[in-house]
Design an enzyme around this catalytic site. Structure first.
Site, PDB file in Angstrom:
ATOM      1  N   ILE A 120     106.694  50.614  60.564  1.00 30.39           N
ATOM      2  CA  ILE A 120     107.158  51.430  61.704  1.00 30.39           C
ATOM      3  C   ILE A 120     106.547  52.824  61.626  1.00 30.39           C
ATOM      4  O   ILE A 120     106.687  53.499  60.609  1.00 30.39           O
ATOM      5  CB  ILE A 120     108.698  51.607  61.679  1.00 30.39           C
ATOM      6  CG1 ILE A 120     109.414  50.274  61.583  1.00 30.39           C
ATOM      7  CG2 ILE A 120     109.171  52.390  62.893  1.00 30.39           C
ATOM      8  CD1 ILE A 120     110.916  50.403  61.403  1.00 30.39           C
ATOM      9  N   LYS A 142     114.149  57.095  50.858  1.00 29.83           N
ATOM     10  CA  LYS A 142     113.565  57.133  52.203  1.00 29.83           C
ATOM     11  C   LYS A 142     114.333  58.115  53.085  1.00 29.83           C
ATOM     12  O   LYS A 142     113.739  58.855  53.872  1.00 29.83           O
ATOM     13  CB  LYS A 142     113.577  55.735  52.807  1.00 29.83           C
ATOM     14  CG  LYS A 142     112.603  54.788  52.101  1.00 29.83           C
ATOM     15  CD  LYS A 142     112.850  53.353  52.508  1.00 29.83           C
ATOM     16  CE  LYS A 142     111.853  52.387  51.895  1.00 29.83           C
ATOM     17  NZ  LYS A 142     112.260  50.992  52.030  1.00 29.83           N
TER      18      LYS A 142
HETATM   19  N1  HSE Z   1     111.827  47.140  48.828  1.00 30.33           N
HETATM   20  C1  HSE Z   1     111.565  47.862  50.028  1.00 30.33           C
HETATM   21  C2  HSE Z   1     112.443  47.315  51.128  1.00 30.33           C
HETATM   22  C3  HSE Z   1     110.117  47.727  50.377  1.00 30.33           C
HETATM   23  O1  HSE Z   1     112.981  46.211  50.950  1.00 30.33           O
HETATM   24  O2  HSE Z   1     112.615  47.945  52.155  1.00 30.33           O
HETATM   25  C4  HSE Z   1     109.668  48.602  51.490  1.00 30.33           C
HETATM   26  O3  HSE Z   1     109.811  49.955  51.170  1.00 30.33           O
END
Ligand code: HSE
Length: 420
Positions: A127, A196
């Site tokens: 995205i 994130k």
């Molecule tokens: N392990 C991460 C997820 C990978 O499942 O979103 C992508 O950042």
């Protein structure tokens, strides 16, 4: 010819190789010169076999223009990325651990050395979210970010809901699809989502958010009973990453929540991620797509490579989104209230209800009809929604609930987002 040095050739790395081999990429005169892997033998029969090396020196002493880091983790990725920037190489990375922890330091090094550090793939897989936040929404005062930003946990919760899989089987599937981290605990416990969220919040609010300060709750305690109760209530269980401007600063948290099925995020299933950004001019904007996996993540990585090529391999006049220098930002949870769905195992229903009434001034008991629930929830449970509880208060009240003689066990506590 733009020469690329690839660090790592696992799921994402092999996706990057695949995309760069396409004709459309070849036309751009991009070529992978060298690929760093830990164990060359594992890749011996691959078409790119002659490009493999197990020594970072081979990469940094060659004439590569862009170093693409898709190894993940901090060590040795931090050292390799730092060295690459110091030696004047542009860097593209998909590494959220690295960007959440060292992003601003590495960006400063990039700036001092006249190169760029791009990391679109670090949040939301395929995205586009980092660039739009910085560029397309630049006119806005962004006030809130709400997102499903971990594909693995969303996949697990969706499979538990749609197919009745148990947690372990759903996790195995997610691993086989290449969604999960090498150590899936980072996914399951919500740490990946917190990293994130810290990156997004830092860009959106122009304030440094330390991911370690974000309160995090994972999905490890979500049971089949929680899932079917959610469904009975017209809701879905989602691991929600939330950050919001408040009167006192920023509130941020990652936790499993009940979302009413009418919420746009409730319908986001499988490996898909979605992020709702609230801006004062634009209102809500929904970003949606595959949040993990080989080609979706490689798509974002290769997009960043193209961006560097489009700017003629120069950082002059290019203003990339800035991660703020770390500053002690106190996250604000004091003024925030939530509703909670609580299940307790009791040995005396009447007495338990008295205790609940004493601890929660506004609550609503739930008596699920067994036929509609689709599975048997033990008769000896009391289920209720407690309304308007201060975030700072909930643990204390749950502790008190747990110590009452009439209550054997607190089985689950789930935040309710919006109206349940
Ligand atoms: N392990 C991460 C997820 C990978 O499942 O979103 C992508 O950042």
């Amino acid at each position: 010819m733009v020469k690329i040095g690839l660090l790592g050739c696992g799921t994402i790395g092999s996706g990057v190789v695949e995309l760069l081999e396409r004709d459309s990429c070849r036309k751009n005169d991009l070529s992978i010169e060298k690929i760093l892997v830990r164990n060359k033998d594992k890749h011996y029969n691959k078409p790119y076999g002659c490009k493999l090396t197990d020594s970072f020196n081979d990469i940094i002493s060659s004439d590569v223009d862009i170093v693409v880091e898709v190894m993940g983790g901090i060590d040795p990725a931090y050292f390799y990325v730092k060295q690459s920037l110091l030696k004047g190489r542009h860097v593209v990375t998909a590494n959220k651990d690295l960007i959440a922890k060292f992003g601003s330091e590495l960006q400063n090094i990039a700036r001092q050395n006249g190169v760029r550090l791009l990391f679109e793939a670090s949040v939301g897989g395929g995205i586009p979210i980092i660039k739009p936040l910085k560029e397309c929404l630049a006119a806005n005062n962004i006030t809130e970010i709400r997102g499903i930003v971990n594909g693995t946990t969303n996949y697990i919760l969706s499979r538990m809901d749609s197919s009745g899989l148990d947690f372990e089987t759903a996790l195995k599937e997610a691993q086989q699809c290449g969604y999960a981290e090498a150590n899936p605990e980072a996914d399951i416990l919500g740490l990946d989502a917190a990293r994130k969220l810290a990156i997004l919040s830092s860009i959106a609010f122009r304030i440094s958010v330390n991911y370690e300060d974000i309160p995090v709750q994972g999905i490890n305690n979500i049971s089949a009973d929680d899932i079917s109760l959610a469904r009975y209530l017209g809701c879905s269980v989602k691991l929600l990453a939330l950050s919001r401007k408040t009167d006192h600063g920023i509130m941020a948290r990652v936790a499993p929540v009940l979302l009413k099925n009418t919420d746009s995020l409730a319908r986001v299933s499988d490996v898909y991620n979605a992020i709702v950004v609230k801006g004062d001019a634009v209102g809500d904007v929904l970003f949606f797509g595959r949040g993990a996996g080989k080609l979706p993540t490689a798509s974002a990585v290769v997009g960043d490579i193209f961006d560097i090529v489009r700017h003629n391999m120069s950082s002059q006049g290019v203003e990339d989104c800035k991660l703020e220098d770390p500053a002690p930002v106190k996250l604000d949870t004091a003024g925030c209230k939530s509703d909670f769905l609580i299940r307790v195992k009791v040995n005396d229903r009447i007495e338990a209800m008295n205790i609940i009434a004493g601890l929660f001034s506004r609550f609503e008991l739930i008596f699920p009809e067994r036929a509609k629930l689709g599975r048997l929830i033990d008769q000896d449970q009391v289920i209720f929604v407690a309304h308007d509880i201060y975030e700072t208060d909930i643990d204390k009240r749950i502790d008190l609930l747990g110590t009452a003689d009439c209550i054997d066990n607190v089985l689950s506590i789930l935040r309710v987002e919006g109206e349940a």
